[in-house]
Design an enzyme around this catalytic site. Sequence first.
Site, PDB file in Angstrom:
ATOM      1  N   SER A 233       0.844  -1.192   0.000  1.00  0.00           N
ATOM      2  CA  SER A 233       0.000   0.000   0.000  1.00  0.00           C
ATOM      3  C   SER A 233       0.883   1.247   0.000  1.00  0.00           C
ATOM      4  CB  SER A 233      -0.964  -0.042   1.175  1.00  0.00           C
ATOM      5  OG  SER A 233      -1.928   0.988   1.080  1.00  0.00           O
ATOM      6  N   ASP A 464      -9.059  -5.222  -5.191  1.00  0.00           N
ATOM      7  CA  ASP A 464      -8.584  -4.168  -4.303  1.00  0.00           C
ATOM      8  C   ASP A 464      -9.388  -2.904  -4.568  1.00  0.00           C
ATOM      9  OD1 ASP A 464      -7.241  -2.286  -2.830  1.00  0.00           O
ATOM     10  OD2 ASP A 464      -5.273  -2.648  -3.742  1.00  0.00           O
ATOM     11  N   HIS A 502      -7.432  -5.463  -0.551  1.00  0.00           N
ATOM     12  CA  HIS A 502      -6.224  -4.661  -0.386  1.00  0.00           C
ATOM     13  C   HIS A 502      -5.233  -5.319   0.565  1.00  0.00           C
ATOM     14  CE1 HIS A 502      -3.939  -0.973  -0.717  1.00  0.00           C
ATOM     15  NE2 HIS A 502      -3.955  -0.772   0.598  1.00  0.00           N
TER      16      HIS A 502
END
Length: 576
Positions: A233, A464, A502
Amino acid sequence: MDGGGGRPQTSRGWGAARRSAGRARGGRTTMRDRPGSGRMALALAVLAALAPRAAAAQSPCEALAGATIPAGEIGLPSGGVTVTAARRIAAGPSPIAGNADLPARCEVLGRVEPRQPASPPIVFQVNLPEEWNGRAVQYGGGGFNGVLITGLAQLRENPPQAPHPLSRGFATFGTDSGHQNVPGVEIQAFALDDEALENFTHAAYPKVRDAAAAVMRRVAGRAPARVYYYGSSEGGREGLLVAQRYPERYDGVVSSVPVINWVGLQGFGTRGGQMQREGAWLSPDAVRRLHDATLAACDALDGLADGVVSNQPACRAAFSPRSLLCAGGATEGCLGEASVRFLETHRAPYEYGMALANGLAAYPGAPIGGEAQPDGMNAWTTGPEAPRFPLPSPAVQSRQWYYGNGAIRYFLARDASYDPARFAMADFAEGARRLSAVMDATDPDLSAFARRGGRLLLKEHMADYAQSPGAGMAYWEAVRARLGGEAVDGIARFYLHHGANHSGIATDVATGRALPGFVDLLGVLDAWVEGGTPPGPLVQTTADGAASRPLCRYPAYPHFGGGDPARAESFACRAP
């Protein structure tokens, strides 16, 4: 520069110095009394004899407490480094829940001092195992950072039962990126401080890397021979950024679900909030309706009905959200026109009306499939309640709206009261380009990283909703266009984890069953850098190792060909 080239030296680790100090403490210092010296002389002599014992009792680790490291050892302009604490930690259970035991290690806390006295320092932690393999892993952050990354957590993709990097001999370190979150203050507010903003965008990570290497030199007598960056991320963005901007400092990078086009993502999330404020909001029930309809049309297009849409191109051709439009006056079990239009817009590129760094003029649309899984569309795109401003509790807003409008207000508008309903990227063209130039990890020129011998593992999750996996695809194609396909294949691999959110978790929503998602990417990267052999096909497993599935290289997906669906051999990576 330190830690550049060859293979790590064989070392007994800094613990050898500690053991030598222990042997020194075992000797006896004697004192001969002189006639007439008296009790005072005796006491002074005893204290003098004890002083070298106390000095010898400190290991190289403990002796570092309170030390300073000059700013000249940090490659970027900064203040010096202050070691705020240094202690030996005995082998034992990890302080992070769910991790296995950790080895004996030197734990160092420190701060890279700011150039401007009013700006916050960069806080960091270094963990150096006594039996050190000479290599180090820098952990990336998450969100807007502001929390110290200790380097004691298990790596995200690592199987839970796998040894921690420290137990494999790696040193680990992490940082807060140059600011600390404050209760009651929005997490983006630090960006109003120019030095804190600079550190967050790019500067904190190489500064901490240099500080960590200086700590290791002082404790173990040498700098790391290899330094890897491992992030997901925001941490994935950091990893790509250091490969692009600071290639001389890093030997390898694992970048998972990176927020590559950071500025574009904030505008994309804000646009989604704008549309939902105007009547397009999807309730959690509506999101589940969309999820079920998508699976009904697309689940079996990859050869197996398992709650995962792996063949996304075929799904986009087979299913349209407009098929859920209410008709004939119906209001239940269907979607209104505004909601359908929002979904169509959200899955299409977000065009800025201008170009950001490296010529990017649009942000890719959202994926398809996995909408109702945990940490899916409900969490990131729609939220428990429709978007509002001023913000209520973040717990009732979607994360893209909460993160996006905060980023717009503090990073671009530089005004906490700015109403994000008014936002258009082109209205902030100059500031957006300036921010994109330092924040976005979109530079496709990895030639300096390649010349150093650097290696990159890039991974996107295809369900995601925090950021678009299309951003990783667009970046990969740009790198190939810049360097050539053969050159890229020599330094990088790009994998797609289908069905994963995610966080890297893929779930069959109908049954709640977790699907394979764990793989030792640090081991893959280290073997490539050290052994020179590119990774072959990778296999993911469930947490208990009972099921497995291929992790396919872009653009392929795992297609089920028959047999046991819990075994990777039953799938083949197939191009869509």
